[in-house]
Design a protein around this motif. Structure first.
Motif, mmCIF file in Angstrom:
data_model
loop_
_atom_site.group_PDB
_atom_site.id
_atom_site.type_symbol
_atom_site.label_atom_id
_atom_site.label_comp_id
_atom_site.label_asym_id
_atom_site.label_seq_id
_atom_site.Cartn_x
_atom_site.Cartn_y
_atom_site.Cartn_z
ATOM 1 N N SER A 276 60.232 79.503 51.320
ATOM 2 C CA SER A 276 60.912 78.280 51.732
ATOM 3 C C SER A 276 60.450 77.881 53.126
ATOM 4 N N PRO A 277 60.688 76.626 53.521
ATOM 5 C CA PRO A 277 60.365 76.221 54.901
ATOM 6 C C PRO A 277 61.071 77.096 55.931
ATOM 7 N N GLU A 278 62.314 77.440 55.661
ATOM 8 C CA GLU A 278 63.070 78.277 56.603
ATOM 9 C C GLU A 278 62.440 79.665 56.733
ATOM 10 N N GLU A 279 61.920 80.192 55.626
ATOM 11 C CA GLU A 279 61.279 81.498 55.674
ATOM 12 C C GLU A 279 59.993 81.443 56.495
ATOM 13 N N VAL A 280 59.195 80.390 56.291
ATOM 14 C CA VAL A 280 57.974 80.238 57.083
ATOM 15 C C VAL A 280 58.314 80.144 58.564
ATOM 16 N N LEU A 281 59.374 79.409 58.890
ATOM 17 C CA LEU A 281 59.808 79.304 60.289
ATOM 18 C C LEU A 281 60.170 80.678 60.847
ATOM 19 N N ARG A 282 60.894 81.488 60.072
ATOM 20 C CA ARG A 282 61.264 82.827 60.545
ATOM 21 C C ARG A 282 60.031 83.687 60.785
#
Length: 410
Positions: free
Chosen positions: A282-288
């Protein structure tokens, strides 16, 4: 044009290098290499005899790199299962489609195809003189049929046993033939492009930790880094404990495992479209991942059916998608990085500099910098961040030659 010097004038140049973004910039090209870059007026005076190509209405960026594909081995028969086809002619046509999408370098996985007894050398010969760079990762693979099917790049179309996957001689041959750390090992059985009912064992763990450690040791003894196809907390933990170098997919990674990957300097190839038995990145995972200083590359795993239930991508069916959607699937994560105050050069690196380095080609392409290949795009905006359609890429240059020229319609 390859042997002649010329200057590309752009509205701005996003270099993805220490130079950052150069407004009203210019790129000087000679013999297929970047000779110089910087402010347009200064370079115009420095190279008065060089021919000027005015793209001042456009943004100039490095061309894109898709470091995880299956274009040559599996895509031809997956896309045209009912037609008599020339396998390599179709594969080369798919590479040209890839080029038209602004991608001038790909990382191709060679796993061993049950219906085609081609060797890695056959694939290497097929791409000679193609106007893009192809790096090959030789692999072993396990497909999650009711009776698991194992293949390797060095045994071609022959089905092998699990014992062959850990045979030191076979592992060494695979490692020595591999150009870069692609998905050299499938820790989890893959669903590939099969329907759920065809691959009931997709996601099953194939190796023990001790087996993985021995395989990784062989790769490292050969002077090679090793990458793995992996998803799920248990499998990712095992991969990290075995000290692999690159996680492909890493779907289902936890915060604790992200921290471990960061400490071990493990790279991750995110595939937001799918590729495993679990929901994709997910986008949030890539950000993390990026927040934890992990080097991330975004890739298509093409040709691939999009994961159903994916809320951040617009696909409504499981039609196989190719490299032309790279910008589209990367956009949600790239936009989220921008919202979290990452700069456009850092963000674009996920599609350029990072995958180029993964391929071991950081001294050839992926950035706009003196001495590197003149692989660049002339586009209406920053790929993946400001544009997602291939129609917004006006020109593609490969080693200084214009290989795609998309004329703007009036």
């Amino acid at each position: 044009m390859e042997s002649a010097g010329y200057i590309i004038k752009g509205k701005k140049i996003v270099t993805v290098s220490r130079l950052g973004t150069i407004e009203n910039g210019a790129l000087v090209v000679l013999n297929g290499k970047i000779l110089d870059l910087g402010n347009w007026r200064k370079l115009q005076k420095r190279y008065p005899s060089f021919f000027v190509i005015d793209y001042s209405a456009y943004v100039i960026t490095p061309s894109l790199v898709d470091c995880h594909t299956h274009l040559l081995e599996f895509a031809p028969s997956s896309l045209y299962p009912d037609l008599p086809i020339d396998h390599f002619d179709v594969g080369k046509a798919l590479l040209l489609d890839t080029l038209s999408s602004g991608i001038t370098a790909v990382g191709e996985q060679i796993c061993g195809h049950p219906h085609f007894d081609f060797s890695i050398n056959d694939y290497r010969k097929a791409v000679l003189n193609m106007p893009l760079d192809v790096s090959f990762a030789t692999t072993s693979i396990s497909i999650g049929f009711e009776k698991l099917a194992h293949f390797t790049a060095v045994t071609h179309s022959k089905i092998v046993e699990k014992a062959d996957l850990i045979d030191p001689n076979v592992v060494q041959m695979i490692a020595q033939a591999s150009d870069y750390p692609g998905e050299n090992i499938f820790i989890n059985a893959t669903p590939a492009n099969f329907t759920v009912d065809e691959v009931p064992r997709a996601g099953e763990v194939i190796y023990t930790l001790e087996e993985l450690k021995r395989i990784v040791e062989i790769y490292h003894q050969c002077g090679k880094r090793v990458g793995v196809h992996v998803a799920g907390e248990y499998s990712i933990k095992m991969a990290l404990d075995a000290e692999v170098d690159v996680l492909h997919h890493a779907h289902g990674i936890t915060d604790e495992l992200i921290e471990q990957a960061s400490k071990q300097h493990v790279e991750i190839v995110a595939t937001p479209m799918g590729g495993t038995h679990l929901p994709p990145n997910s986008p949030e995972e890539v950000l993390r991942l990026v927040n934890n200083n992990i080097t991330v590359s975004i890739s298509t795993d093409a040709y691939l059916p999009p994961y159903q239930g994916n809320t951040w991508l617009p696909f409504k069916d499981q039609t196989l998608r190719g490299p032309d959607v790279l910008m589209l699937i990367a956009h949600p994560a790239m936009n989220l990085l921008k919202e979290n105050n990452y700069g456009e050069n850092e963000i674009l690196a996920l599609l350029t500099a990072n995958p180029a380095a993964l391929l071991g080609r950081e001294n050839s392409f992926g950035r706009l910098e003196q001495g590197l290949d003149a692989n660049f795009l002339v586009a209406e905006g920053i790929p993946g961040l400001e544009i997602t359609s291939v129609e917004s890429i006006s020109k593609v240059f490969f080693r200084g030659e214009k290989v795609i020229d998309r004329k703007k319609r009036s």
